[in-house]
Design an enzyme around this catalytic site. Structure first.
Site, PDB file in Angstrom:
ATOM      1  N   TYR A 474       0.840  -1.198   0.000  1.00  0.00           N
ATOM      2  CA  TYR A 474       0.000   0.000   0.000  1.00  0.00           C
ATOM      3  C   TYR A 474       0.878   1.251   0.000  1.00  0.00           C
ATOM      4  O   TYR A 474       0.966   1.951  -0.975  1.00  0.00           O
ATOM      5  CB  TYR A 474      -0.950  -0.012   1.198  1.00  0.00           C
ATOM      6  CG  TYR A 474      -1.949   1.121   1.164  1.00  0.00           C
ATOM      7  CD1 TYR A 474      -3.076   1.037   0.350  1.00  0.00           C
ATOM      8  CD2 TYR A 474      -1.770   2.255   1.929  1.00  0.00           C
ATOM      9  CE1 TYR A 474      -3.992   2.082   0.296  1.00  0.00           C
ATOM     10  CE2 TYR A 474      -2.685   3.302   1.889  1.00  0.00           C
ATOM     11  CZ  TYR A 474      -3.791   3.209   1.070  1.00  0.00           C
ATOM     12  OH  TYR A 474      -4.692   4.250   1.019  1.00  0.00           O
ATOM     13  N   SER A 554      -6.563   0.820  -4.290  1.00  0.00           N
ATOM     14  CA  SER A 554      -6.664   2.249  -4.047  1.00  0.00           C
ATOM     15  C   SER A 554      -5.291   2.901  -4.240  1.00  0.00           C
ATOM     16  O   SER A 554      -4.742   2.860  -5.334  1.00  0.00           O
ATOM     17  CB  SER A 554      -7.239   2.508  -2.652  1.00  0.00           C
ATOM     18  OG  SER A 554      -7.635   3.844  -2.498  1.00  0.00           O
ATOM     19  N   ASP A 637     -18.004   3.084  -7.403  1.00  0.00           N
ATOM     20  CA  ASP A 637     -16.887   3.579  -6.595  1.00  0.00           C
ATOM     21  C   ASP A 637     -16.862   5.099  -6.682  1.00  0.00           C
ATOM     22  O   ASP A 637     -16.455   5.660  -7.692  1.00  0.00           O
ATOM     23  CB  ASP A 637     -15.563   2.987  -7.085  1.00  0.00           C
ATOM     24  CG  ASP A 637     -14.404   3.296  -6.141  1.00  0.00           C
ATOM     25  OD1 ASP A 637     -14.578   4.145  -5.242  1.00  0.00           O
ATOM     26  OD2 ASP A 637     -13.332   2.689  -6.296  1.00  0.00           O
ATOM     27  N   HIS A 672     -15.837   1.044  -3.463  1.00  0.00           N
ATOM     28  CA  HIS A 672     -14.404   1.014  -3.213  1.00  0.00           C
ATOM     29  C   HIS A 672     -13.973  -0.219  -2.430  1.00  0.00           C
ATOM     30  O   HIS A 672     -12.784  -0.501  -2.326  1.00  0.00           O
ATOM     31  CB  HIS A 672     -13.991   2.288  -2.473  1.00  0.00           C
ATOM     32  CG  HIS A 672     -12.541   2.622  -2.599  1.00  0.00           C
ATOM     33  ND1 HIS A 672     -11.923   2.805  -3.819  1.00  0.00           N
ATOM     34  CD2 HIS A 672     -11.566   2.793  -1.661  1.00  0.00           C
ATOM     35  CE1 HIS A 672     -10.639   3.077  -3.624  1.00  0.00           C
ATOM     36  NE2 HIS A 672     -10.403   3.078  -2.334  1.00  0.00           N
TER      37      HIS A 672
END
Length: 710
Positions: A474, A554, A637, A672
């Site tokens: 991430y 994301s 989303d 999302h």
């Protein structure tokens, strides 16, 4: 399960991608002409027929391809088996009632139950599975009133960030008439039994709910039994429409604490409203912290004394308190900064429970209200502890503990003795002792030591057997990645693969400096860390050279897109999920404006140059062989609008990147990630793992990767 050889280039035929109209849009930014031929794909799929047609044609090609994968059916069956276990949420006590969520196994959404007394008979209070035929309407947050007579809860539809607030009479189970709309990024806080505080935005223009920028958030008070039109404005900053506001109320009901932020950075202003003086002074607030310099997280209030966890003058955080009623309030230390990251604290039974992070794994300590050490809690190995909620007078608290090879077990702890007992433990369909969970430290490009968790079978670890490996990352927004269970990842492990999680710079694993080292002008450090993780896994013989798959969602989708452009030779397969792919226009949609804290401002030249250098959409290297790529997004989303993934995929398919497939999977009635029903989780997981297995050489269910008969 066997490990095979990935498909070679000579055996591949590039999919017949749908034709995508190439526009002529371009802009000159800081002296550079930037082509944006797929700008039209930013339009809302719900309202633009051309975009809807493109989505349908892309999904048809992707679905047809995924149907050919021999591993997909095995993964679907195994993920379903692994997720089919009883799962409990953390109990919340209010009055004599205990509220908690439970999923019997394969329900699309967890149900909410209530008990009178800890060992009372469970009673079903809310069943979201009855709200929508497709299971895509979810129970989001929920908060019982102080005496447990009412329940405030939020409803999420189709994965959107928008919420609808409703109230339930706990005794009868009947809903009240109260309904509040256009709620987003909110806290939920009862003010006695009379009503609650919440945050909302103005109602969007017709057709703009899923794309327009979010400005002018304000806090309102809703009185039970009244329409939303009569809600009282509590706190707003019309001169600063970019400010965001949330409210909490201390357990004794004395203060409402208002936290104001500007973007995603944990840099807050704090105001307090004395609820005892509300009849005389209304919602008048008093500033405790101004300046947007540091993080301030409310722990609790007892009378006029408030406790906060802050990183002011303490990058690893410290615990402080203040008397909010004093004429000249001053902060004083309760627990000073230590070597580990103080993530959060709670006051239970007139003691403080401190939850720390050490090398991305949890440990907890109980101290007195004066901060003097009392005792440490044993949590048992690498894992993540969460919960420890409660009130200052409570004799108990509940917490959960999970790791990569262990689903969450919920514990009840006697705060006086520190003794824990199991409240709810899942019955497993696999043996967690078969798997080794270890932590490695590897060297990034600039010499920084980066931690990484590695999970694989103990037999493979002992033999140091190279396995197809799924690497996840991430690296952003001060978010820490910690050990946790996933049925999908466990299916990958059971199939014979390995799983690695890299704790990249940009996250919160080591406090403010770690975050700062991976954002804005330092964002390349995140990509370097992830690339170095892949090189380490191959160099150490953990995965074969053609056996590495990468995944991230994301900001992690941005990560996967960027490193794929920079090192396409390193990876066999890449899955960027709901990613931020156009770094020159991310700030123009929904919540994108908040992200400038981590990414910078596209309209400022210095930031533009950084963003232009790694933007996944703008840096695809035509004519170079790329790994197999499966992009995933969803039509609802409204956090990272799907146009990011649409444009990126169109550019991939037009670039001539070799014969491996470059496809997009577009979910309907999903957002999302949060609120996704179980059946969609299973389907998506099977598609992704089947795709990864095909291109990393992982053989599952006795089937060779090329689909031929044994």
């Amino acid at each position: 399960m066997a490990v095979g050889t990935p498909i070679c280039a000579a055996e591949m035929t590039e999919p017949d991608y749908p034709e995508t109209r190439r526009g002529t849009v371009s802009e000159t930014l800081f002296g550079e002409t930037i082509a944006d031929p797929y700008r039209w794909l930013e339009n809302d799929v719900r309202t633009d027929p051309e975009v809807a047609d493109w989505v349908a044609r892309e999904n048809a090609v992707t679905d047809a391809y995924l149907e050919t994968l021999p591993q997909r059916a095995w993964f679907a069956q195994r993920i379903e088996g692994l997720i089919d276990y009883e799962r409990f949420g953390l109990p919340e006590k209010a009055g004599h009632h205990y509220f908690y969520t439970r999923n019997s196994g394969l329900l699309n959404q967890a149900q909410l139950f209530v008990r009178k007394g800890l060992h009372g008979e469970p009673r079903l209070l809310i069943d979201p599975n009855t709200w929508a035929k497709d299971g895509a309407t979810a129970l989001d947050a929920w908060v019982p009133s102080d005496n447990g007579s009412k329940l405030l809860y939020s409803v999420q539809d189709g994965g959107s960030d928008w919420r609808i607030l409703r109230v339930l009479d706990v005794e009868t189970g009947e809903p009240l008439e109260d309904e509040v709309r256009w709620v987003k990024f909110t806290g939920l806080a009862w003010v006695g039994e009379e009503g609650f505080l919440y945050s909302r935005f103005p109602q969007p223009e017709e057709g703009e709910a899923f794309q327009s920028l979010n400005y002018n958030q304000a806090i309102y008070f809703h009185r039970i039994g009244t329409p939303q039109s009569e809600d009282q404005l509590v706190y707003a900053t019309p001169d600063h429409p970019e400010y965001n506001h949330t409210a909490e109320v201390t357990q004794d009901g004395r203060y409402a604490v208002i936290t104001t932020s500007v973007g995603t950075d944990a840099r807050y202003e704090i105001h307090v409203v004395d609820l005892k003086a509300r009849k005389k002074h209304g919602w008048q607030g008093r500033a405790l912290v101004t300046g947007f310099d540091d993080s301030w997280n409310l722990v609790e209030g007892m009378g006029s004394v408030l406790w906060f966890v802050t990183n002011k003058d303490a990058p690893h955080f410290r615990l402080v308190r203040i008397d909010a009623a004093s004429k000249t309030p001053e902060w004083s230390d309760v627990v000073p900064e230590g070597k580990d990251i103080l993530e959060r604290a709670t006051i239970i039974g007139n003691q403080l429970v401190l939850n720390y992070l050490r090398d991305a794994a949890s440990h907890a300590v109980i101290v007195g209200l004066d901060g003097k050490p009392a005792r440490a809690l044993s949590l048992g190995g690498f894992g993540t502890a969460s919960g420890f909620r409660g009130k200052p007078a409570d004799p108990e608290t509940f917490y959960s503990f999970t790791s990569f090879n262990r689903p969450a077990t919920v514990y009840r702890m006697d705060i006086r003795t520190g003794k824990s007992e199991i409240f709810a433990q899942p019955e497993l369909t696999f043996d967690p002792e078969r798997y080794a969970v270890e932590q490695r430290f590897y060297t990034s490009k600039d010499g920084t030591q980066v931690p990484m968790f590695l999970v694989r079978s103990k037999d493979a670890a002992k033999a140091n057997q190279p396995l197809p490996t799924l690497l996840y990352g991430y690296g952003g927004f001060d978010i820490s990645l910690t050990p946790g269970f996933s049925s999908t990842r466990m299916a990958w492990l059971e199939a014979g693969g390995a799983f690695a999680l890299a704790n990249l710079r940009g996250g919160g694993e080591y406090g403010r400096e770690w975050h700062d080292a991976g954002r804005r002008e330092n964002k390349q450090n995140v990509f370097d860390d992830f690339i170095a993780a892949g090189e380490y896994l191959i160099g150490q013989g953990i995965t074969p050279k053609n056996g590495l798959a990468i995944q991230g969602g994301s900001n992690g989708g941005l990560l996967v897109g960027a490193v794929t452009n920079q090192r396409p030779d390193l990876f066999a397969a890449a899955v960027p999920q709901v990613g931020v792919m156009d770094m020159l226009r991310f700030d123009r949609f929904t919540a994108g404006r908040y992200w400038v804290d981590d990414y910078g401002y596209p309209d400022r030249e210095a930031d533009f140059k950084v963003l232009r250098a790694y933007s996944p959409y703008h840096n695809i290297r035509g004519g170079v062989d790329y790994p197999a790529i499966l992009v995933t997004t969803a039509d609802t989303d409204d956090r990272v609008v799907p146009g990011h993934s649409f444009k990126y995929t169109a550019a991939l398919q037009a670039a001539g990147l070799g014969p491996k497939p470059h496809l997009i999977r577009i979910e309907t009635r999903a957002g999302h990630g949060s609120g996704k029903p179980t059946d969609k989780v299973i389907e998506e997981g099977a598609d992704i793992l089947g795709f990864m297995a095909q291109w990393t050489g992982l053989q599952v269910g006795g089937l060779p990767t090329d689909g031929s008969e044994k």
